[in-house]
Structures are given as structure tokens and as C-alpha cells.
Design an enzyme around this catalytic site. Structure first.
Site, short mmCIF file in Angstrom:
data_model
loop_
_atom_site.label_atom_id
_atom_site.label_comp_id
_atom_site.label_asym_id
_atom_site.label_seq_id
_atom_site.Cartn_x
_atom_site.Cartn_y
_atom_site.Cartn_z
CG HIS A 1 40.44 12.63 22.97
ND1 HIS A 1 40.84 13.94 22.42
CD2 HIS A 1 40.63 12.91 24.27
CE1 HIS A 1 40.98 14.54 23.54
NE2 HIS A 1 41.02 14.06 24.70
CG ASP B 1 38.00 9.60 31.36
OD1 ASP B 1 39.11 9.63 32.35
OD2 ASP B 1 37.63 10.35 30.66
N1 CMC Z 1 31.11 5.43 21.08
C1 CMC Z 1 30.52 5.51 19.91
N2 CMC Z 1 30.64 6.41 18.86
C2 CMC Z 1 31.35 7.40 19.03
C3 CMC Z 1 32.11 7.55 20.41
C4 CMC Z 1 31.76 6.54 21.26
N3 CMC Z 1 32.47 6.60 22.55
N4 CMC Z 1 32.76 8.92 20.29
C5 CMC Z 1 32.32 9.30 19.11
N5 CMC Z 1 31.73 8.41 18.46
C6 CMC Z 1 31.17 8.65 17.25
C7 CMC Z 1 30.08 9.69 17.14
O1 CMC Z 1 28.72 9.14 17.51
C8 CMC Z 1 30.28 10.40 15.79
O2 CMC Z 1 29.37 9.52 14.86
P1 CMC Z 1 28.87 9.93 13.56
O3 CMC Z 1 29.88 10.51 12.79
O4 CMC Z 1 28.15 8.91 12.91
O5 CMC Z 1 27.94 11.02 14.03
C9 CMC Z 1 31.65 10.53 15.49
O6 CMC Z 1 32.11 9.34 16.52
C10 CMC Z 1 32.52 11.49 15.74
O7 CMC Z 1 32.18 12.01 17.06
P2 CMC Z 1 32.05 13.32 17.81
O8 CMC Z 1 30.81 13.07 18.64
O9 CMC Z 1 31.82 14.11 16.89
O10 CMC Z 1 33.37 13.57 18.71
P3 CMC Z 1 33.32 14.59 19.58
O11 CMC Z 1 34.68 15.33 19.29
O12 CMC Z 1 32.28 15.62 19.81
O13 CMC Z 1 33.27 14.26 21.17
C11 CMC Z 1 33.83 12.81 22.97
C12 CMC Z 1 34.41 13.50 21.55
C13 CMC Z 1 35.20 12.31 23.77
C14 CMC Z 1 32.86 13.78 23.78
C15 CMC Z 1 33.39 11.46 22.49
O14 CMC Z 1 34.13 10.71 21.89
C16 CMC Z 1 32.52 10.78 23.59
O15 CMC Z 1 31.38 11.25 24.01
N6 CMC Z 1 33.15 9.53 24.11
C17 CMC Z 1 32.71 9.02 25.24
C18 CMC Z 1 32.86 9.67 26.47
C19 CMC Z 1 34.15 9.88 26.87
O16 CMC Z 1 35.03 8.62 26.76
N7 CMC Z 1 35.05 11.03 27.30
C20 CMC Z 1 36.12 11.07 27.93
C21 CMC Z 1 37.03 11.85 26.95
S1 CMC Z 1 38.76 11.52 27.17
C22 CMC Z 1 39.06 12.55 28.74
C23 CMC Z 1 38.71 13.79 28.94
O17 CMC Z 1 38.65 14.81 27.92
O18 CMC Z 1 37.95 13.99 29.80
#
Ligand code: CMC
Length: 380
Positions: free
Chosen positions: A263, A317
């Protein structure tokens, strides 16, 4: 540093986009409040309609305010013939989120024009949208299955009536309660992508039907509300709890996101996911466990060991889809259920935005070139 000097921040991470009093998150500790009320207390002692009022009006309703609000919503649940006909004409293989989006646009076309300077007119639109959103989705589901579209039952609350209109069966108390709590948990969540979308559209002085339809488009994406649907597909693809370690390692090695985890704001377990997990436990104790649930628990454990220290924990989720599937709700209805709750937050943000509106118009950092030569088509 002047505004002009600010660097481009991908995803606008950490950049305030609005001043809002509607909800608040402490992502380090895992706290979510609506108008100062902790989510755990609301999940246990409140209900969805009361939470709608709280988000929209800033304080809990009195008994008479709540009953009047419920009556007005119940009176607007039945869709007009024009809107039902429009939904019936939607392609049955289309995604239900697209049906809500188009259904809300159709509802706006069939409803009185909203006068943004008139409180009563705005309030009327809020009630119509809150009332009709579950009906739109239930109508689409019944119609794509070739089933009779059911009229709403005014005696039922929002969650129970939605389940009735969707399935044609009156839900038992636990199922209606579980869905009502899930609606409470999803109603608002500060400046997430769909709420930001809603506020941007609101800032143009578009009507609230357009505001909510646009926000639905944003919610549909798998990185936002669409994740709950993907979580279930992911658990089905893993197969069983024994396959979790190998599957997780290959996802991490391939740098693929694991749905239902991570998140932007929470760096600990999402408080909503804890509440949903408790509800799931109650539901599974009552109805019997499933392979999906056991796989989910194994995945949570492995993820904690592998990525917990990076602040990646289950989000809302992760357990919502598991709960809905146990209730027999089709997988592609999970994100629409998110929408029939979050519409309350979008509407509260619409009203807040309109109190002190300025159209959104951020700047871009230009990464292109100048002075391009125009060649005639034959010379390109
Ligand atoms: N699985 C594996 N690695 C992850 C995940 C995950 N679900 N989420 C974040 N990371 C890693 C990401 O690859 C990055 O790694 P590195 O530093 O090596 O590049 C690090 O953690 C930081 O993540 P980020 O991508 O910068 O995080 P963000 O704030 O841009 O994205 C997110 C947040 C929710 C989009 C992301 O965690 C994600 O894609 N999660 C899976 C989809 C999901 O479950 N979404 C529902 C979110 S909650 C309900 C809502 O808001 O709708």
C-alpha cells in the site's frame, strides 16, 4: 524553492492534492478514521447508512436523521424504466465495473439536473446515487444471466437488499452483516486514485453522476479496486497451501506484484484487512473452510517472512474477495461491491471540493523537443 522549481514526483507520492476533513490514516501504526471515528469502532457499532451520513455531514446522525435518510434512500432504489432498459442493452460479457460506470451516466441523464448552488438539489443527487448504485449492478447481473430483474425490498438495509436483488434469495443475518461491515470498511480512504479522480472531475463543476462515473473508471484498475478480483484469481492459480512457497519465490524473483499486498500509505497490516480477516474467520467457521482460505493464510505467512520488513503487508483487498466468494458472489462483482461503498466517499469529497473549489490544473515537466520540421506526407 518556488512552485516552478518543484521536481516531478511519479504518482504524486507525498504531494498534498486537497485539504480534507473526511478521513485520516496513520500508515505506520495502521489507523484509519472517518471524521475522527476509528474504523474498528464503526465496523463494530455502526452501519453503512450511518457511515454515509457521517462522511457527508461530518457528524453521526441522530435517530430521526438516520431514519429519514434511510427512507429517502429506500425510496430511490428502484431504477426508472429508461435506466433499466439501458442496462439491459449493455453487452452481457462486458465487465460489471463498466456497467456501473455507464449506468451512473445513464442515471444522471434520467435524473433532475443538479443545481450546484442549491443544497437541496445536491442532497437529492447524493441520495439518488447512493440508492441506485447497488440496483444498477444487481440489474446488470440479473440481466446478463437472463434472469428477471428484481424490485428492491424497502424493508431491507443496503447490504441485505443488494444481496436480495443480486441473488433473488433473502440473505441470512450473518451474511448481510458481513457485507454491511465490508461496505463500512471501503467507504473512504483519503486521497486514493479514484477519490482524486472524483475531486478532479468535481473541480470542473461537472455533475455528481459524472464525478462518480469517472471515479469508477479509476477504481476498476488492478492496482486499485480491481485487486480484490485478482486476489481470488491468484489464489486459484496457486492451487493449495503447499504450492505457496514455490509460487511466492517465483513471483518475487520475477519482480511481479503479489495482489492484495502493499500500500502506498500503510507500512503495516491494513486495519481494514484485520477486520475482514476476523469476519472471514467467523464466516468460514460457520460455513466450513475452503482450499482458497487455507492458501490465503499460507500466503500471508510467507509474505510476512519474505517482504514484511519492506513494509509490504495484506491490504483491504486481500480478504475481501475471499469473503465475497464464500458468500457465492461472482468474482467480477467484487470491485463493484467496492464501488457501491466508495461512492459514499466520492460524494463526500465532491461536496467538500465544491465548498472551496478551484479547478485542478497541475503543471507538467516537459520531456519533449522543440522545432520539429513538418514534412509533407509523401516525404515522411
Ligand atoms: N508484491 C510484491 N512487491 C511489492 C508489492 C506487492 N504487492 N507492492 C509493492 N512491492 C514492492 C515494489 O515492487 C517496490 O519494490 P522495489 O523497491 O524493489 O522497487 C516496493 O515494494 C515499493 O512499492 P511501490 O510499487 O513503490 O509502491 P506504490 O506505493 O507505488 O504501490 C500498490 C502501491 C498498492 C500499487 C502496490 O503495493 C501494488 O501494486 N500492490 C498490488 C495491488 C494491490 O493489492 N492493490 C490494492 C491496493 S489497496 C486497495 C486500494 O487502494 O484500492
Amino acid at each position: 524553492m518556488t512552485v516552478q522549481d518543484h521536481e516531478y514526483v511519479p504518482g504524486l507520492a507525498g504531494i498534498p492534492a486537497a485539504e480534507s476533513a473526511i478521513s485520516w490514516i496513520d500508515g505506520q501504526v495502521g489507523i484509519l478514521e472517518y471524521r475522527g471515528h476509528r474504523i474498528e469502532v464503526l465496523a463494530e457499532r455502526s452501519n453503512f447508512e450511518e457511515v454515509c451520513w457521517l462522511l457527508l455531514h461530518g457528524a453521526l446522525p441522530t435517530a430521526s436523521e438516520l431514519s429519514g435518510f434511510r427512507e429517502r434512500i429506500a425510496a430511490h432504489r428502484a431504477l426508472s424504466g429508461e435506466v433499466v432498459d439501458a442496462i439491459r442493452a449493455f453487452p452481457p460479457d462486458g465487465h460489471p465495473m463498466a456497467a456501473i460506470q455507464a449506468g451512473l451516466a445513464a442515471l444522471g441523464m434520467a435524473s433532475p439536473e443538479v443545481d450546484l448552488s442549491d443544497d437541496a438539489s445536491c442532497d437529492d443527487a447524493v441520495v439518488r446515487i447512493l440508492a441506485a448504485t447497488p440496483s444498477i449492478i444487481a440489474t446488470f447481473e440479473r440481466s446478463r444471466q437472463g434472469l428477471e430483474v428484481l424490485p428492491p425490498d424497502p424493508a431491507l438495509g443496503r447490504a441485505a437488499n443488494f444481496l436480495w436483488m443480486l441473488t433473488g434469495t433473502k440473505p441470512d443475518e450473518l451474511e448481510a452483516h458481513v457485507l454491511d461491515v465490508a461496505l463500512v470498511l471501503h467507504a473512504d480512504h483519503t486521497m486514493n486514485a479514484s477519490t482524486f479522480t472524483a475531486r478532479v472531475v468535481a473541480s470542473t463543476e461537472a455533475d455528481p453522476y459524472s464525478v462518480c462515473a469517472a471515479a469508477c473508471g479509476s477504481l476498476k484498475g488492478p492496482l486499485h479496486g480491481g485487486a480484490n478480483e485478482r486476489v481470488l484469481q491468484q489464489l486459484e492459480a496457486i492451487g493449495d497451501a503447499d504450492a505457496v512457497p514455490g509460487w511466492t519465490e517465483s513471483q518475487i524473483a520475477g519482480k511481479r506484484k503479489i495482489m492484495g499486498f502493499g500500500h502506498r500509505v500503510y507500512k503495516t497490516k491494513d486495519p481494514r484487512s484485520k477486520i475482514l480477516q476476523d469476519l472471514a474467520t467467523r464466516l468460514f467457521e460457520r460455513l466450513g473452510t475452503t482450499k482458497i482460505y487455507d492458501t490465503a493464510l499460507a500466503l500471508e505467512q510467507i509474505m510476512l517472512e519474505r517482504l514484511g520488513d519492506k513494509g509490504i503487508h495484506p491490504n483491504v483487498d486481500f480478504f475481501s474477495g475471499i469473503v465475497y466468494s464464500k458468500m457465492g458472489i461472482p468474482t467480477d462483482m467484487f470491485t463493484p461491491i467496492f464501488a457501491i461503498s466508495r461512492v459514499a466517499g466520492w460524494l463526500a469529497h465532491w461536496r467538500e471540493q465544491m465548498q472551496d473549489n478551484r479547478i485542478f490544473r497541475p503543471r507538467q515537466v516537459f520531456g519533449g523537443s522543440h522545432g520539429a520540421e513538418f514534412l509533407d506526407i509523401a516525404d515522411r
